[in-house]
Scaffold this active site. Structure first.
Site, short mmCIF file in Angstrom:
data_model
loop_
_atom_site.label_atom_id
_atom_site.label_comp_id
_atom_site.label_asym_id
_atom_site.label_seq_id
_atom_site.Cartn_x
_atom_site.Cartn_y
_atom_site.Cartn_z
N TYR A 84 -8.43 -4.13 -12.18
CA TYR A 84 -8.21 -5.57 -12.18
C TYR A 84 -9.04 -6.34 -13.20
CZ TYR A 84 -5.70 -4.36 -7.97
OH TYR A 84 -4.81 -3.78 -7.09
N SER B 135 -6.14 -0.23 -3.53
CA SER B 135 -6.90 -0.78 -4.66
C SER B 135 -8.15 0.03 -4.99
CB SER B 135 -7.27 -2.25 -4.40
OG SER B 135 -6.12 -3.06 -4.43
N ASP C 129 1.67 7.00 -6.73
CA ASP C 129 0.59 7.38 -7.64
C ASP C 129 0.44 8.89 -7.71
OD1 ASP C 129 0.10 4.69 -8.05
OD2 ASP C 129 -1.44 4.57 -6.51
N GLU D 229 -8.65 -6.30 0.05
CA GLU D 229 -7.75 -6.59 -1.06
C GLU D 229 -7.32 -8.06 -1.09
OE1 GLU D 229 -4.80 -3.31 -1.77
OE2 GLU D 229 -5.63 -2.58 0.12
N GLU E 185 -0.43 9.02 -3.25
CA GLU E 185 -0.08 8.10 -2.18
C GLU E 185 1.12 7.25 -2.60
OE1 GLU E 185 -2.71 4.31 -2.14
OE2 GLU E 185 -4.06 5.96 -2.69
N ARG F 208 5.35 1.89 -5.01
CA ARG F 208 4.70 2.49 -6.18
C ARG F 208 4.09 3.80 -5.73
NH1 ARG F 208 0.06 -0.17 -6.84
NH2 ARG F 208 -1.07 1.70 -6.25
N GLY G 57 0.88 -4.34 -6.06
CA GLY G 57 0.37 -5.59 -6.61
C GLY G 57 1.39 -6.25 -7.53
N ASN H 92 2.45 3.29 -2.16
CA ASN H 92 2.03 1.92 -1.85
C ASN H 92 3.29 1.10 -1.57
OD1 ASN H 92 1.24 -0.86 -2.14
ND2 ASN H 92 -0.60 -0.17 -3.21
#
Length: 316
Positions: A216, A146, A257, A15, A270, A255, A276, A272
């Protein structure tokens, strides 16, 4: 006294490029806020200690690997350098997807079933996965982010090759059943001394999986912010996100998900701990929905470095 903030970016995880984008954005925001800040760009963890001598606070943007698994967080605590966000133990729990899943299950939080294995037990556990789960399945590194090296497998004949590919990026593989439905994400942010769940975002994408390219590359994915959900479902997903954040003892921001199943059940995928901070990232997008722009978000994240964190080691 003026404090020098070091924005940690780069590293040697897959990443790295995302980290550099996040670090550049955060550095520019700190400078706009009038802070004294510098980019601490590293290629390997071995370089980090030598570059920490001139900073007072670390704003960690090292995504993945040792930058996010608790290693850098522990190093900074030992050195007495305050850093943003979650502590070493929470980062380690979140990075280890199998461990996080076990914690979610112990708290009765909905999460897909999973089987974790390394190369020594691969054939036996792949057979167990084929017996237990329907296809398609998701194979992912036990640690990482990612969506790097994540594979969607449609048949048993693809399992072995996919597992071997994932093991090229990780010491262990986590196999989960694919949850048909919608991709959701929820940011958590410390606001006025309390952690709150930000509005839910839905991500739509043309392929069967929200992969690295879709994340991205501008224009591939569509971000619906806020997600078109009923108030009841949105509140339920936000509640689960906050509970997942707290179950891992995360701090300040994260964050979470989800997959929202076709039957309406939200499944936690998960957490995070270092989301990002690129122009396409979800945490800035979610914060903007409640009137917190990018610079204000960076300011709130920075404040977590000096707020009292429950598992923080005393500074030396």
């Amino acid at each position: 006294m003026d404090k020098t903030i070091g924005v940690l970016a780069g590293g040697d995880s897959p990443e790295r490029n995302v980290s550099l984008l996040s670090g550049t954005g955060v550095l520019e925001a700190l400078q706009r806020l009038g802070e004294t800040a510098q980019l601490v760009k590293i290629d390997t963890l071995d370089e980090l200690v030598g570059q920490l001598g001139n900073i007072d606070i670390a704003f960690n943007c090292l995504h993945g690997g040792s930058g996010e698994d608790g290693t850098v967080q522990l190093l900074l605590e030992v050195m007495g350098i305050p850093t943003i966000g979650s502590g070493p133990l929470a980062c380690a729990r979140a990075m280890d997807k199998a461990r996080a899943k076990a914690i979610f299950q112990s708290r009765d939080l909905p999460t897909p079933g999973g089987i974790c294995f390394n190369c020594e037990t691969m054939e036996e556990q792949l057979q167990a996965a084929a017996d237990q789960f329907d296809f398609p399945m998701i194979l992912k590194p036990q640690s990482g982010g990612s969506t790097i090296a994540v594979a969607r497998v449609e048949s048993k004949s693809e399992l072995l090759r996919a597992a071997q590919s994932v093991l090229n990026h990780s010491e262990a593989v986590l196999v989960e059943p694919f949850i048909a439905g919608r991709e959701l994400t929820v940011g958590i942010l410390r606001v006025d001394g309390d952690e709150v769940a930000l509005p839910v975002i839905e991500i739509r994408f043309p392929s069967g999986m929200f992969d690295y390219e879709a994340k991205y590359t501008e224009g591939i994915a569509e971000f619906l912010a806020p997600a078109p959900l009923s108030l009841e479902v949105a509140a339920h997903v936000q509640d689960l996100a906050l509970r997942a954040h707290r179950a891992l003892e995360c701090f300040g921001f994260s964050r979470v998900d989800f997959r929202l199943g076709e039957d309406g059940t939200p499944y936690i995928l998960e957490v995070n701990t270092l989301p990002g901070m690129t122009p396409l990232s979800d945490l800035p997008r979610a914060a903007a929905l409640i009137g917190i722009d990018y610079d204000a978000l960076v300011s709130r994240m920075l404040a977590t470095a000096t707020d009292s964190r429950p598992d923080a080691c005393p500074a030396s």
